[in-house]
Motif scaffolding. Structure first.
Motif, short mmCIF file in Angstrom:
data_model
loop_
_atom_site.label_atom_id
_atom_site.label_comp_id
_atom_site.label_asym_id
_atom_site.label_seq_id
_atom_site.Cartn_x
_atom_site.Cartn_y
_atom_site.Cartn_z
N ILE A 1 0.85 -1.20 0.00
CA ILE A 1 0.00 0.00 0.00
C ILE A 1 0.89 1.25 0.00
O ILE A 1 1.66 1.46 0.93
CB ILE A 1 -0.92 0.01 1.23
N PRO A 2 0.80 2.07 -1.04
CA PRO A 2 1.65 3.27 -1.10
C PRO A 2 1.28 4.27 -0.01
O PRO A 2 0.13 4.31 0.45
CB PRO A 2 1.37 3.83 -2.50
N ALA A 3 2.24 5.07 0.38
CA ALA A 3 2.00 6.07 1.42
C ALA A 3 0.93 7.06 1.01
O ALA A 3 0.22 7.62 1.85
CB ALA A 3 3.31 6.79 1.74
N SER A 4 0.78 7.27 -0.29
CA SER A 4 -0.21 8.23 -0.79
C SER A 4 -1.64 7.71 -0.65
O SER A 4 -2.59 8.45 -0.95
CB SER A 4 0.07 8.54 -2.26
N ALA A 5 -1.81 6.46 -0.23
CA ALA A 5 -3.15 5.87 -0.14
C ALA A 5 -3.93 6.34 1.09
O ALA A 5 -5.06 5.93 1.29
CB ALA A 5 -3.05 4.34 -0.14
N GLY A 6 -3.32 7.17 1.91
CA GLY A 6 -4.02 7.70 3.08
C GLY A 6 -3.85 6.82 4.31
O GLY A 6 -3.02 5.92 4.36
N GLU A 7 -4.66 7.10 5.32
CA GLU A 7 -4.60 6.35 6.58
C GLU A 7 -5.24 4.97 6.39
O GLU A 7 -6.43 4.86 6.07
CB GLU A 7 -5.35 7.12 7.67
N THR A 8 -4.45 3.94 6.57
CA THR A 8 -4.92 2.58 6.30
C THR A 8 -4.86 1.73 7.57
O THR A 8 -3.88 1.75 8.30
CB THR A 8 -4.06 1.91 5.22
N THR A 9 -5.95 1.00 7.82
CA THR A 9 -6.01 0.06 8.95
C THR A 9 -6.00 -1.36 8.39
O THR A 9 -6.85 -1.72 7.58
CB THR A 9 -7.28 0.27 9.78
N ILE A 10 -5.02 -2.14 8.82
CA ILE A 10 -4.89 -3.53 8.38
C ILE A 10 -5.17 -4.44 9.57
O ILE A 10 -4.51 -4.34 10.61
CB ILE A 10 -3.47 -3.81 7.84
N THR A 11 -6.15 -5.30 9.43
CA THR A 11 -6.52 -6.22 10.51
C THR A 11 -6.31 -7.66 10.03
O THR A 11 -6.98 -8.11 9.10
CB THR A 11 -7.99 -6.03 10.92
N VAL A 12 -5.39 -8.33 10.69
CA VAL A 12 -5.13 -9.74 10.36
C VAL A 12 -5.97 -10.61 11.30
O VAL A 12 -5.91 -10.45 12.52
CB VAL A 12 -3.63 -10.08 10.53
N GLN A 13 -6.75 -11.50 10.73
CA GLN A 13 -7.64 -12.34 11.53
C GLN A 13 -6.86 -13.33 12.38
O GLN A 13 -5.75 -13.75 12.04
CB GLN A 13 -8.61 -13.09 10.62
N GLN A 14 -7.45 -13.71 13.51
CA GLN A 14 -6.84 -14.70 14.39
C GLN A 14 -6.78 -16.06 13.70
O GLN A 14 -7.64 -16.40 12.90
CB GLN A 14 -7.65 -14.82 15.70
N LEU A 15 -5.75 -16.81 14.02
CA LEU A 15 -5.59 -18.15 13.46
C LEU A 15 -6.02 -19.19 14.48
O LEU A 15 -6.01 -18.94 15.70
CB LEU A 15 -4.13 -18.38 13.06
N ASP A 16 -6.39 -20.35 14.02
CA ASP A 16 -6.85 -21.44 14.87
C ASP A 16 -5.71 -21.94 15.76
O ASP A 16 -4.66 -22.38 15.26
CB ASP A 16 -7.38 -22.58 14.00
N ASN A 17 -5.89 -21.87 17.07
CA ASN A 17 -4.84 -22.30 18.00
C ASN A 17 -4.54 -23.79 17.91
O ASN A 17 -3.54 -24.27 18.45
CB ASN A 17 -5.23 -21.95 19.44
N ARG A 18 -5.42 -24.53 17.25
CA ARG A 18 -5.19 -25.97 17.11
C ARG A 18 -4.21 -26.30 16.00
O ARG A 18 -3.81 -27.46 15.84
CB ARG A 18 -6.52 -26.68 16.85
N LEU A 19 -3.82 -25.28 15.23
CA LEU A 19 -2.84 -25.51 14.16
C LEU A 19 -1.53 -25.99 14.75
O LEU A 19 -1.04 -25.46 15.74
CB LEU A 19 -2.62 -24.22 13.38
N ARG A 20 -0.95 -26.99 14.14
CA ARG A 20 0.34 -27.50 14.56
C ARG A 20 1.28 -27.46 13.37
O ARG A 20 1.21 -28.29 12.47
CB ARG A 20 0.21 -28.94 15.11
N LEU A 21 2.15 -26.46 13.35
CA LEU A 21 3.09 -26.27 12.26
C LEU A 21 4.51 -26.48 12.75
O LEU A 21 4.82 -26.20 13.91
CB LEU A 21 2.95 -24.86 11.69
N ALA A 22 5.35 -26.97 11.85
CA ALA A 22 6.76 -27.15 12.22
C ALA A 22 7.38 -25.79 12.53
O ALA A 22 7.03 -24.78 11.89
CB ALA A 22 7.50 -27.82 11.07
N PRO A 23 8.28 -25.73 13.51
CA PRO A 23 8.92 -24.45 13.83
C PRO A 23 9.60 -23.84 12.61
O PRO A 23 10.12 -24.56 11.75
CB PRO A 23 9.96 -24.84 14.90
N CYS A 24 9.56 -22.51 12.52
CA CYS A 24 10.14 -21.83 11.36
C CYS A 24 10.83 -20.56 11.82
O CYS A 24 10.23 -19.74 12.53
CB CYS A 24 9.05 -21.51 10.35
#
Length: 211
Positions: free
Chosen positions: A54-77
């Motif tokens: 998002i370019p700086a010229s796009a104005g005031e931007t709010t980005i909300t990342v949704q919560q992920l399922d705590n039951r997910l089991r992923l290899a450490p990264c």
């Protein structure tokens, strides 16, 4: 009889069970905390990626990342092995899905939902219009609004109306976005044109109308 100073066998067994319980609880808490940290890292990676688009010229931007399922089991990264990208053919919209990938020893990929909202000056339609209408500054007002999606998806100045035709009927009060318009073609249907054919020193011209 038990010797004086020696705890009964039942007491020793109970203490072992209590100790095992607390050790298990601590191990579970540590694993849960590590998993939550990993999911937070994934969400942060998605957030940073969307912000970079998002370019700086796009104005005031709010980005909300949704919560992920705590039951997910992923290899450490490791952080250096994490990357993010939009799915092939996708573009940045109000509701976007970002793919976060791990290039570590055990690779994986997860899709993260992201919502985008902007507070910007936008063009607002003053009255209803039909398809194929061509708008001018007299048809719109400039207002500061919260709009879904990145700010560069919207028209913000009356001058940006030039060279655009309304794609579909729009109601009064509509916040005008780029995808509501069709850009002008070089040659429009019904427009008068001149056809030119040349060969060596011979040139033939004929008037016509674009189909």
């Amino acid at each position: 009889l038990a010797l004086i100073g020696t705890p009964p066998a039942s007491y020793t067994a109970t203490m072992k069970r209590v100790t095992f319980f607390w050790l298990s609880l601590f191990a579970f808490a540590a694993a849960t905390s590590a998993q939550e940290d990993a999911l937070t890292e994934i969400r942060n990676t998605a957030h940073a990626y969307v912000r970079s688009l998002i370019p700086a010229s796009a104005g005031e931007t709010t980005i909300t990342v949704q919560q992920l399922d705590n039951r997910l089991r992923l290899a450490p990264c490791a952080h250096k092995d994490l990357s993010a990208a939009l799915p092939p053919g996708a573009s940045l919209r109000a509701r976007t899905t970002v793919g976060v990938s791990c290039a570590g020893p055990v690779p994986w990929r997860i899709f993260v939902p992201v919502n985008i909202e902007s507070k910007i000056d936008v063009l607002v339609l003053g009255h209803a219009v039909n398809r194929d209408a061509r708008l001018t500054a007299a048809d719109v007002t400039v207002e500061t609004r919260r709009a879904a999606g990145p700010g560069n998806a919207y028209l913000t100045k009356p001058a940006e109306l030039a060279g655009r035709t309304v794609r579909r009927p729009l109601a009064a009060g509509t916040t005008l976005s780029v995808d509501m318009f069709m850009p002008d073609l070089i040659v429009r249907r019904g427009q008068e044109v001149t056809l030119v054919s040349a060969l060596d020193t011979i040139e033939v011209r004929a008037s016509g109308r674009a189909m």
